[in-house]
Design an enzyme around this catalytic site. Structure first.
Site, PDB file in Angstrom:
ATOM      1  N   CYS A   1       6.033  -0.455   9.336  1.00  0.00           N
ATOM      2  CA  CYS A   1       6.280  -1.868   9.613  1.00  0.00           C
ATOM      3  C   CYS A   1       7.381  -2.028  10.668  1.00  0.00           C
ATOM      4  CB  CYS A   1       6.586  -2.606   8.317  1.00  0.00           C
ATOM      5  SG  CYS A   1       6.310  -4.387   8.425  1.00  0.00           S
TER       6      CYS A   1
ATOM      7  N   HIS B   1       2.281  -0.868   3.993  1.00  0.00           N
ATOM      8  CA  HIS B   1       3.221  -0.459   2.947  1.00  0.00           C
ATOM      9  C   HIS B   1       2.461   0.024   1.723  1.00  0.00           C
ATOM     10  CE1 HIS B   1       6.938  -2.101   4.699  1.00  0.00           C
ATOM     11  NE2 HIS B   1       6.247  -3.171   5.050  1.00  0.00           N
TER      12      HIS B   1
END
Length: 481
Positions: A330, A427
């Site tokens: 991310c 994630h």
């Protein structure tokens, strides 16, 4: 009628979140329909919900303890700090505004109806709602307009249990001092107390508990011993991730100033042959690290500047020259690129910044936030992974042609030409046993651990039994209204 009770703390980090998870699991094991609720949370560690929003990850774990999927109504207000004085405000799962602390204080009155709306909706058809406070009600300077502790308890007409942390010392002063400073109407809402994190024989605190009960008039729900297996559960705070003496394979994780969604680390901490080393500001990235994992960030551009200020950019370049591996997830993925372009001024003045330059990608920050639960596949091993995306922006460039995970049969992420530097937006991918084993073994590590998700549930069961053994849950249930 749905019953509810609120668990508040005599201070921050007294163990409320874990306690609510354990109590919820215990009542769920009795066959009750239980749900967690936290009116206001402050955390950059968020979870994506089945209804397309985001809540604090602690509430997601509590939902799991109840046997439920996370829903936005479980945490209607989530504050995600972006600077020392301001935060992004998430209301019922969606971005509401970015506010300075002073402005948020004025906005809380407008948010209370939405918080109560979520509370009522969540409670429909359930047996019990366990509400978690935030911080401490003893912060009476914050009482006006409060939606997190006594303000919410008053609005919802809830009884309160106050939790003290004996591991810090001074637990009698914590609890009796809270009694002393609270206004009478708030003090009268507290019906019972409990003492958490006792190391040793809890019966040794019997006289102390009696003093608290005598000075406050509150019922004593019990003294809860230290729960040694807490590290096996997903951490709410990055500092709760223990640096455990694992094996010789070292993963170095720089603790970014606005680190976010670091639940990627939880399955790695549970690997006995792996050491996860959280690198605090002021420490260099260790030269003997096998993998540098750059985690998510709530403020990518600011954390990139801080990364350089720490000298970690130089350490990372040296790690790569020595043949080390790097994974960015991310915000960490965005930092590894050539440029981050923020034309809309989402993270500061409009413009662009130079990235670390280890992946040939450019990231464009855009106002629309991506919030998705994602099923994917690791292209090399074919192993399935399930995770979530929660980010602003998109990344494109030559290295994205070497995407290493597949979503809907389309390659995602990016990789350097030699494959030693990887990045993606997904994630939670290390929760998949097959992928975790394949990835770690490709780097030369032994991955002996399997069944991560099953161990989380087993630990929740152990926590529930721990709570049942040491606390008077029958009395707690009679106090719920």
């Amino acid at each position: 009628m749905t019953k509810a009770i609120m668990i508040q703390g005599a201070g921050s980090n007294v163990g409320k979140s874990l306690l609510v998870a354990g109590i919820a699991r215990a009542f769920a094991a009795r066959g009750m329909n239980v749900a967690p609720f936290k009116p206001q949370n402050m955390s950059n560690n968020a979870a994506v919900t089945i209804d397309g929003g985001e809540i604090g990850r602690a509430q997601a774990l509590q939902a799991r303890a109840c046997g439920l999927e996370p829903m936005v109504d479980m945490n209607p207000v989530l504050l995600k700090p972006e600077t020392d004085t301001g935060a992004q405000v998430i209301v019922q799962g969606q971005r509401y505004a970015t506010m300075k602390a002073r402005d948020y204080g004025k906005a809380k009155a407008d948010l209370m109806p939405r918080v109560l709306d979520s509370f009522r909706r969540l409670g429909a058809g359930r047996d019990l709602i366990i509400v978690e406070g935030a911080g401490s009600p003893a912060e009476i300077n914050l009482r006006a307009g409060d939606i997190a502790n006594m303000g919410f308890a008053e609005a919802a007409n809830l009884p309160v249990v106050l939790v003290g942390d004996i591991d810090r010392g001074g637990v009698i002063a914590q609890l009796v001092g809270t009694y002393a400073v609270l206004p009478v109407q708030d003090r009268n809402r507290i019906k019972a107390f409990l003492v958490n994190k006792f190391r040793g024989d809890p019966t040794l605190f019997a006289d102390g508990a009696a003093e608290i009960a005598d000075r406050t008039g509150w019922s004593d729900l019990g003294t809860l011993p230290w729960f040694a297996d807490a590290w096996r559960l997903p951490a709410e705070d990055v500092m709760d991730i223990a640096i455990r003496p694992g094996g010789t394979f070292k993963i170095a994780v720089p603790r970014l100033n606005r680190i976010a969604n670091f639940d990627d680390l939880d399955p790695l901490v549970n690997e006995p042959e792996v050491t996860v080393d959280i690198i605090e500001p002021g420490r260099a990235l260790p030269g003997d690290a096998d993998l540098v994992l750059i985690p998510g960030s709530k403020s990518t551009i600011a954390d990139l500047a801080d990364f350089r200020d720490q000298g970690w950019d130089i350490d990372l370049a040296g790690h790569i020259r020595r043949g080390g591996h790097v994974l960015g997830i991310c915000g960490g993925y965005q930092m590894l690129g050539q440029k981050i372009i923020d034309q809309d001024g989402i993270e500061g003045p409009p413009g662009q910044v130079v990235g670390l330059g280890h992946l040939d990608i450019t990231t464009y920050l855009e106002p629309k936030k991506t919030l998705t639960l994602t099923k994917a596949r690791h292209i090399v091993s074919g192993e399935p992974v399930t995770g979530y995306e929660i980010h602003l922006g998109r990344s494109t460039g030559p290295d994205t042609t070497r995407g290493w995970i597949s979503v809907d049969e389309k390659p995602e992420g990016a990789a350097s030409a030699d494959g030693r530097i990887l990045g993606c937006y997904l994630h939670g991918l290390f929760s998949a046993d097959g992928f975790r084993k394949s990835y770690l073994e490709s780097l030369g590590a032994k991955a002996a651990s399997t069944g991560f998700e099953a161990r989380v549930d087993a630990t929740l069961d152990t926590l529930a039994q721990h709570v049942e053994t040491h606390l008077d849950l029958d009395h707690l249930l009679t106090l719920a209204e």
